[in-house]
Design a protein around this motif. Structure first.
Motif, PDB file in Angstrom:
ATOM      1  N   ASN A   5       0.047  -1.487   0.074  1.00 38.30           N
ATOM      2  CA  ASN A   5      -0.195   0.113   0.171  1.00 38.30           C
ATOM      3  C   ASN A   5       0.714   1.536   0.004  1.00 38.30           C
ATOM      4  OD1 ASN A   5      -2.522  -1.420   0.599  1.00 38.30           O
ATOM      5  ND2 ASN A   5      -2.708  -2.022   2.380  1.00 38.30           N
ATOM      6  N   LEU A   6       0.230   2.027  -1.211  1.00 38.37           N
ATOM      7  CA  LEU A   6       1.012   3.543  -0.664  1.00 38.37           C
ATOM      8  C   LEU A   6       0.063   4.729  -0.249  1.00 38.37           C
ATOM      9  CD1 LEU A   6       3.724   5.140  -1.830  1.00 38.37           C
ATOM     10  CD2 LEU A   6       2.747   5.039  -4.277  1.00 38.37           C
ATOM     11  N   GLU A   7       0.618   5.382   0.259  1.00 34.99           N
ATOM     12  CA  GLU A   7       0.096   6.636   0.879  1.00 34.99           C
ATOM     13  C   GLU A   7      -0.087   7.860  -0.182  1.00 34.99           C
ATOM     14  OE1 GLU A   7      -2.537   7.907   3.167  1.00 34.99           O
ATOM     15  OE2 GLU A   7      -1.971   5.926   4.265  1.00 34.99           O
ATOM     16  N   THR A   8      -0.599   8.374  -0.726  1.00 33.82           N
ATOM     17  CA  THR A   8      -0.165   9.865  -1.942  1.00 33.82           C
ATOM     18  C   THR A   8      -1.590  10.858  -1.914  1.00 33.82           C
ATOM     19  OG1 THR A   8       0.388   9.969  -4.192  1.00 33.82           O
ATOM     20  CG2 THR A   8      -1.574   8.437  -3.351  1.00 33.82           C
ATOM     21  N   SER A   9      -1.124  11.684  -2.491  1.00 32.60           N
ATOM     22  CA  SER A   9      -2.101  12.017  -3.031  1.00 32.60           C
ATOM     23  C   SER A   9      -2.320  13.260  -4.210  1.00 32.60           C
ATOM     24  CB  SER A   9      -2.216  13.517  -2.385  1.00 32.60           C
ATOM     25  OG  SER A   9      -0.634  14.567  -2.106  1.00 32.60           O
ATOM     26  N   GLU A  83      -2.027  25.580   8.891  1.00 32.50           N
ATOM     27  CA  GLU A  83      -2.581  25.295  10.574  1.00 32.50           C
ATOM     28  C   GLU A  83      -3.712  23.998  10.483  1.00 32.50           C
ATOM     29  OE1 GLU A  83      -2.683  28.944  12.238  1.00 32.50           O
ATOM     30  OE2 GLU A  83      -0.168  29.962  11.472  1.00 32.50           O
ATOM     31  N   ALA A  84      -4.300  24.465   9.666  1.00 33.26           N
ATOM     32  CA  ALA A  84      -5.586  23.640  10.156  1.00 33.26           C
ATOM     33  C   ALA A  84      -5.343  22.075   9.796  1.00 33.26           C
ATOM     34  CB  ALA A  84      -6.714  24.235   8.954  1.00 33.26           C
ATOM     35  N   ASN A  85      -6.026  21.093  10.493  1.00 37.80           N
ATOM     36  CA  ASN A  85      -5.966  20.070  10.318  1.00 37.80           C
ATOM     37  C   ASN A  85      -6.770  20.095   9.406  1.00 37.80           C
ATOM     38  OD1 ASN A  85      -8.723  19.701  11.392  1.00 37.80           O
ATOM     39  ND2 ASN A  85      -7.726  19.916  13.440  1.00 37.80           N
ATOM     40  N   THR A  86      -7.101  18.489   9.105  1.00 38.45           N
ATOM     41  CA  THR A  86      -7.591  17.814   7.866  1.00 38.45           C
ATOM     42  C   THR A  86      -9.758  18.146   7.989  1.00 38.45           C
ATOM     43  OG1 THR A  86      -8.270  16.218   6.263  1.00 38.45           O
ATOM     44  CG2 THR A  86      -7.953  15.114   8.752  1.00 38.45           C
ATOM     45  N   THR A  87      -9.804  18.961   8.790  1.00 42.82           N
ATOM     46  CA  THR A  87     -10.862  18.577   9.138  1.00 42.82           C
ATOM     47  C   THR A  87     -11.744  19.197   9.417  1.00 42.82           C
ATOM     48  OG1 THR A  87     -10.996  18.415  11.565  1.00 42.82           O
ATOM     49  CG2 THR A  87     -11.411  16.519  11.083  1.00 42.82           C
ATOM     50  N   THR A 115     -11.804  26.269  -7.665  1.00 44.40           N
ATOM     51  CA  THR A 115     -11.335  26.142  -6.141  1.00 44.40           C
ATOM     52  C   THR A 115     -10.067  24.633  -6.630  1.00 44.40           C
ATOM     53  OG1 THR A 115     -12.588  25.136  -5.386  1.00 44.40           O
ATOM     54  CG2 THR A 115     -12.616  27.387  -4.700  1.00 44.40           C
ATOM     55  N   ILE A 116      -8.923  24.686  -5.413  1.00 44.04           N
ATOM     56  CA  ILE A 116      -8.208  23.683  -5.028  1.00 44.04           C
ATOM     57  C   ILE A 116      -7.761  23.156  -4.428  1.00 44.04           C
ATOM     58  CG2 ILE A 116      -6.011  24.988  -6.087  1.00 44.04           C
ATOM     59  CD1 ILE A 116      -4.339  22.924  -7.680  1.00 44.04           C
ATOM     60  N   ALA A 117      -8.015  22.065  -4.263  1.00 43.35           N
ATOM     61  CA  ALA A 117      -7.707  21.028  -2.833  1.00 43.35           C
ATOM     62  C   ALA A 117      -6.515  20.058  -3.049  1.00 43.35           C
ATOM     63  CB  ALA A 117      -8.921  20.991  -2.580  1.00 43.35           C
ATOM     64  N   THR A 118      -6.811  19.467  -2.184  1.00 43.20           N
ATOM     65  CA  THR A 118      -5.187  17.790  -2.247  1.00 43.20           C
ATOM     66  C   THR A 118      -6.760  16.961  -1.212  1.00 43.20           C
ATOM     67  OG1 THR A 118      -3.684  19.390  -1.576  1.00 43.20           O
ATOM     68  CG2 THR A 118      -3.435  16.943  -1.080  1.00 43.20           C
ATOM     69  N   THR A 119      -6.230  15.777  -2.369  1.00 43.03           N
ATOM     70  CA  THR A 119      -7.326  14.321  -1.948  1.00 43.03           C
ATOM     71  C   THR A 119      -6.053  13.992  -1.492  1.00 43.03           C
ATOM     72  OG1 THR A 119      -8.642  14.984  -3.301  1.00 43.03           O
ATOM     73  CG2 THR A 119      -8.964  12.676  -2.652  1.00 43.03           C
ATOM     74  N   TYR A 120      -6.318  12.913  -0.126  1.00 41.06           N
ATOM     75  CA  TYR A 120      -5.589  12.008  -0.126  1.00 41.06           C
ATOM     76  C   TYR A 120      -6.207  10.887   0.288  1.00 41.06           C
ATOM     77  CZ  TYR A 120      -3.531  16.682   1.886  1.00 41.06           C
ATOM     78  OH  TYR A 120      -2.877  17.215   2.595  1.00 41.06           O
ATOM     79  N   VAL A 121      -5.096   9.587  -0.706  1.00 45.09           N
ATOM     80  CA  VAL A 121      -5.506   8.477  -0.957  1.00 45.09           C
ATOM     81  C   VAL A 121      -4.687   7.304  -0.162  1.00 45.09           C
ATOM     82  CG1 VAL A 121      -6.842   9.200  -2.178  1.00 45.09           C
ATOM     83  CG2 VAL A 121      -4.370   8.305  -2.916  1.00 45.09           C
ATOM     84  N   GLU A 122      -5.441   5.785  -0.330  1.00 44.71           N
ATOM     85  CA  GLU A 122      -4.634   5.241   0.151  1.00 44.71           C
ATOM     86  C   GLU A 122      -4.556   3.983  -1.550  1.00 44.71           C
ATOM     87  OE1 GLU A 122      -3.205   1.407   3.643  1.00 44.71           O
ATOM     88  OE2 GLU A 122      -5.008   2.382   3.353  1.00 44.71           O
ATOM     89  N   ALA A 123      -2.778   3.852  -1.800  1.00 48.00           N
ATOM     90  CA  ALA A 123      -3.033   2.880  -2.963  1.00 48.00           C
ATOM     91  C   ALA A 123      -2.618   2.004  -3.004  1.00 48.00           C
ATOM     92  CB  ALA A 123      -2.410   3.739  -4.741  1.00 48.00           C
ATOM     93  N   GLY A 124      -3.683   0.625  -3.179  1.00 50.21           N
ATOM     94  CA  GLY A 124      -2.865  -0.865  -3.384  1.00 50.21           C
ATOM     95  C   GLY A 124      -2.633  -1.247  -4.608  1.00 50.21           C
ATOM     96  N   LYS A 141      -6.458   6.577   5.726  1.00 50.07           N
ATOM     97  CA  LYS A 141      -7.515   6.578   7.031  1.00 50.07           C
ATOM     98  C   LYS A 141      -6.502   6.920   7.558  1.00 50.07           C
ATOM     99  CE  LYS A 141      -9.346   1.925   6.456  1.00 50.07           C
ATOM    100  NZ  LYS A 141      -9.020   0.726   7.270  1.00 50.07           N
ATOM    101  N   LYS A 142      -5.528   8.114   6.894  1.00 53.26           N
ATOM    102  CA  LYS A 142      -5.342   8.303   8.500  1.00 53.26           C
ATOM    103  C   LYS A 142      -4.693   9.632   8.514  1.00 53.26           C
ATOM    104  CE  LYS A 142      -0.480   5.200   7.941  1.00 53.26           C
ATOM    105  NZ  LYS A 142       1.076   5.097   7.633  1.00 53.26           N
ATOM    106  N   ARG A 143      -6.139  10.289   7.566  1.00 57.96           N
ATOM    107  CA  ARG A 143      -5.754  11.943   7.455  1.00 57.96           C
ATOM    108  C   ARG A 143      -6.223  12.927   8.314  1.00 57.96           C
ATOM    109  NH1 ARG A 143     -11.990  10.973   4.915  1.00 57.96           N
ATOM    110  NH2 ARG A 143     -11.800   8.947   5.462  1.00 57.96           N
ATOM    111  N   GLU A 144      -6.267  12.592  10.072  1.00 58.98           N
ATOM    112  CA  GLU A 144      -6.121  13.041  10.688  1.00 58.98           C
ATOM    113  C   GLU A 144      -4.112  13.299  10.642  1.00 58.98           C
ATOM    114  OE1 GLU A 144      -5.660   8.939  11.921  1.00 58.98           O
ATOM    115  OE2 GLU A 144      -6.649   9.656  10.959  1.00 58.98           O
ATOM    116  N   THR A 145      -3.644  13.142  10.311  1.00 64.47           N
ATOM    117  CA  THR A 145      -1.999  13.436  10.256  1.00 64.47           C
ATOM    118  C   THR A 145      -1.742  14.254   9.531  1.00 64.47           C
ATOM    119  OG1 THR A 145      -0.945  11.390   9.043  1.00 64.47           O
ATOM    120  CG2 THR A 145      -2.096  10.932  11.000  1.00 64.47           C
TER     121      THR A 145
END
Length: 245
Positions: A5-9, A83-87, A115-124, A141-145
């Motif tokens: 698995n690989l964390e990417t965005s 400074e903001a977290n993902t929520t 508007t431009i935003a970042t999507t964080y995903v986990e790829a298998g 699942k690590k979005r809070e980080t």
């Protein structure tokens, strides 16, 4: 065979104000942007860095004879995104796009306020030697980080670098326009991804709709970033005779 698995965005765009929207004042942009091209940048294109807007934000991007691609934000919003977290909900960076639809009835234009935003995903991934395929994808699942999804790499002191990024993208994807005066890959791909090198007449991009425009424009942004700016990316048919030491 190897699986991991690989964390990417990647970046996503939303462009609700699209076509010739009421929220878009073409006279303002023509006076402030297109005039700058003709007087200060010559005929073809000009990089814009920290261009001041009336609301205190600053624009970065490129002006060209066919239109422009410019992002804008202000320092306070950049700080909030860092400074903001993902929520947390914070203002996203905006990206403005305008292209001339030369050859269409009335020589109309297509404008988009996105508007431009970042999507964080986990790829298998499953790999057989160097042949790797992504067969699973889900939101991380690590979005809070991670930072807020409104955060992009351009908020980390790279705001002005959006100027060079968009300029290089346009210079790469629309070089055909400079050389022959016909539309290049940038407009052609947005009009029809299956015929990005068809050339010919300029297309009326209003026909593709705001959601399709946002998806295709973001594909161009992500692809160019990955191939030209992401120095940690490895791709292609690579073969090594011995492991790295």
């Amino acid at each position: 065979m190897t699986s991991f698995n690989l964390e990417t965005s990647y970046w996503t765009l939303q462009c609700p104000d699209y076509g010739q929207p009421d929220q878009y004042d073409d006279n303002y942009w023509m006076e402030n942007m297109a005039k700058n091209v003709s007087e200060n940048c010559g005929y073809m294109s000009c990089t814009v860095t920290d261009w001041p807007f009336a609301d205190g934000s600053k624009g970065n991007g490129i002006l060209a004879n066919w239109g422009w691609a410019v992002s804008n934000t202000n320092e306070n919003d950049m700080a909030k995104r860092r400074e903001a977290n993902t929520t947390e909900k914070v203002p996203k960076m905006q990206v403005f796009y305008r292209s001339s639809n030369f050859g269409t009835t009335g020589n109309l234009f297509t404008a988009a306020n996105c508007t431009i935003a970042t999507t964080y995903v986990e790829a298998g991934l499953n790999c057989n030697g160097w042949d790797c395929k992504v067969d699973r994808l889900r939101r991380s699942k690590k979005r809070e980080t991670y930072p807020s999804t409104a955060y992009t790499i351009f908020d980390s002191g790279w705001r002005a670098s959006m100027s060079s990024f968009l300029t290089n993208l346009v210079d790469t994807a629309d070089n055909q326009l400079k050389e022959s005066g016909t539309p290049g890959l940038l407009q052609e791909y947005i009009a029809d991804p299956t015929k990005p090198f068809s050339g010919g007449q300029f297309k009326d991009l209003r026909d593709v709709g705001n959601e399709t425009f946002a998806m295709r424009f973001s594909q161009l942004l992500n692809t160019y970033w990955s191939t030209a700016y992401n120095f940690n990316l490895t791709y292609g048919d690579l073969k090594f005779t011995k492991p790295f030491s």
